[in-house]
Design an enzyme around this catalytic site. Structure first.
Site, PDB file in Angstrom:
ATOM      1  N   THR A 125      -9.767   8.492  -6.893  1.00  0.00           N
ATOM      2  CA  THR A 125     -10.874   7.962  -6.083  1.00  0.00           C
ATOM      3  C   THR A 125     -10.446   6.794  -5.207  1.00  0.00           C
ATOM      4  OG1 THR A 125     -11.583   6.561  -7.921  1.00  0.00           O
ATOM      5  CG2 THR A 125     -12.663   8.704  -7.707  1.00  0.00           C
ATOM      6  N   HIS A 152       0.824  -1.212   0.000  1.00  0.00           N
ATOM      7  CA  HIS A 152       0.000   0.000   0.000  1.00  0.00           C
ATOM      8  C   HIS A 152       0.857   1.261   0.000  1.00  0.00           C
ATOM      9  CE1 HIS A 152      -3.729   2.248   0.542  1.00  0.00           C
ATOM     10  NE2 HIS A 152      -2.986   3.069   1.272  1.00  0.00           N
ATOM     11  N   HIS A 156      -1.843   3.684  -8.378  1.00  0.00           N
ATOM     12  CA  HIS A 156      -2.181   2.851  -9.541  1.00  0.00           C
ATOM     13  C   HIS A 156      -1.924   3.615 -10.819  1.00  0.00           C
ATOM     14  CE1 HIS A 156      -5.848   4.931  -8.197  1.00  0.00           C
ATOM     15  NE2 HIS A 156      -6.206   4.988  -9.473  1.00  0.00           N
TER      16      HIS A 156
HETATM   17  P1  5GP Z   1      -8.747   6.820  -9.909  1.00  0.00           P
HETATM   18  O1  5GP Z   1     -10.025   7.586 -10.130  1.00  0.00           O
HETATM   19  O2  5GP Z   1      -8.420   6.712  -8.439  1.00  0.00           O
HETATM   20  O3  5GP Z   1      -7.588   7.331 -10.720  1.00  0.00           O
HETATM   21  O4  5GP Z   1      -9.010   5.367 -10.482  1.00  0.00           O
HETATM   22  C1  5GP Z   1      -9.649   4.371  -9.765  1.00  0.00           C
HETATM   23  C2  5GP Z   1     -10.143   3.371 -10.772  1.00  0.00           C
HETATM   24  O5  5GP Z   1     -10.454   2.190 -10.079  1.00  0.00           O
HETATM   25  C3  5GP Z   1     -11.410   3.821 -11.517  1.00  0.00           C
HETATM   26  O6  5GP Z   1     -11.152   3.828 -12.909  1.00  0.00           O
HETATM   27  C4  5GP Z   1     -12.443   2.748 -11.109  1.00  0.00           C
HETATM   28  O7  5GP Z   1     -13.306   2.396 -12.175  1.00  0.00           O
HETATM   29  C5  5GP Z   1     -11.574   1.599 -10.671  1.00  0.00           C
HETATM   30  N1  5GP Z   1     -12.166   0.739  -9.646  1.00  0.00           N
HETATM   31  C6  5GP Z   1     -12.745   1.139  -8.477  1.00  0.00           C
HETATM   32  N2  5GP Z   1     -13.155   0.079  -7.763  1.00  0.00           N
HETATM   33  C7  5GP Z   1     -12.810  -1.021  -8.490  1.00  0.00           C
HETATM   34  C8  5GP Z   1     -12.989  -2.422  -8.269  1.00  0.00           C
HETATM   35  O8  5GP Z   1     -13.519  -2.875  -7.254  1.00  0.00           O
HETATM   36  N3  5GP Z   1     -12.532  -3.247  -9.244  1.00  0.00           N
HETATM   37  C9  5GP Z   1     -11.935  -2.780 -10.395  1.00  0.00           C
HETATM   38  N4  5GP Z   1     -11.521  -3.699 -11.286  1.00  0.00           N
HETATM   39  N5  5GP Z   1     -11.748  -1.476 -10.626  1.00  0.00           N
HETATM   40  C10 5GP Z   1     -12.193  -0.603  -9.686  1.00  0.00           C
HETATM   41 ZN    ZN Z   2      -4.025  -0.413  -0.677  1.00  0.00          ZN
END
Ligand code: 5GP
Ligand code: ZN
Length: 118
Positions: free
Chosen positions: A99, A50, A104
């Site tokens: 989010t 993490h 990532h």
């Molecule tokens: P961020 O908005 O933080 O850059 O990207 C988070 C990404 O994680 C989003 O594109 C969202 O669709 C994806 N995501 C959130 N929860 C999950 C999950 O439980 N499984 C998968 N495969 N993707 C997720």
């Molecule tokens: Zn984590």
């Protein structure tokens, strides 16, 4: 030993507590398909420990981040993305729209994304 956050969705995915569609895995990182794809190919690559965001990258984990980028190149070849190309994005913090607070890298591909970044 990896450091997990009990409440983190991506830590739970890495541990197999939440199912995911695996694309690639090695000792240090895990890649899976985004649940809400924003391009025909949308893959997330995460460290198996993490780290909250790019804001936490320092000398202690820089090699891990470098390793993740070698994995990204492998995944791009594995998924046949190198000819047409692909985009790598990492959102860090509120204004960037992060989010999930576990570092990532989004790999986006399969459509012409043009030259505009935001
Ligand atoms: P961020 O908005 O933080 O850059 O990207 C988070 C990404 O994680 C989003 O594109 C969202 O669709 C994806 N995501 C959130 N929860 C999950 C999950 O439980 N499984 C998968 N495969 N993707 C997720
Ligand atoms: Zn984590």
């Amino acid at each position: 030993m990896p450091n997990y956050d009990e409440n983190c969705i991506f830590c739970k995915i890495i541990k197999g507590e939440i199912p995911s569609n695996k694309v690639y895995e090695d000792d240090l990182c895990y890649a899976f398909r985004d649940i809400n794809p924003q391009a025909p190919t949308h893959i997330l690559v995460v460290p198996k420990t993490h780290i909250t965001s790019c804001a936490e990258i320092d000398d202690s984990n820089a090699a891990l981040v470098g390793h993740i980028f070698t994995a990204i190149a492998k995944i791009a070849r594995q998924e046949g993305l190198t000819e047409r190309g692909f985009r790598v994005i990492s959102n860090s913090g509120k204004d960037a729209g992060q989010t999930v607070p576990h570092l990532h890298f989004h790999i986006l591909a399969g459509k012409d994304m043009g030259e505009v970044l935001v």
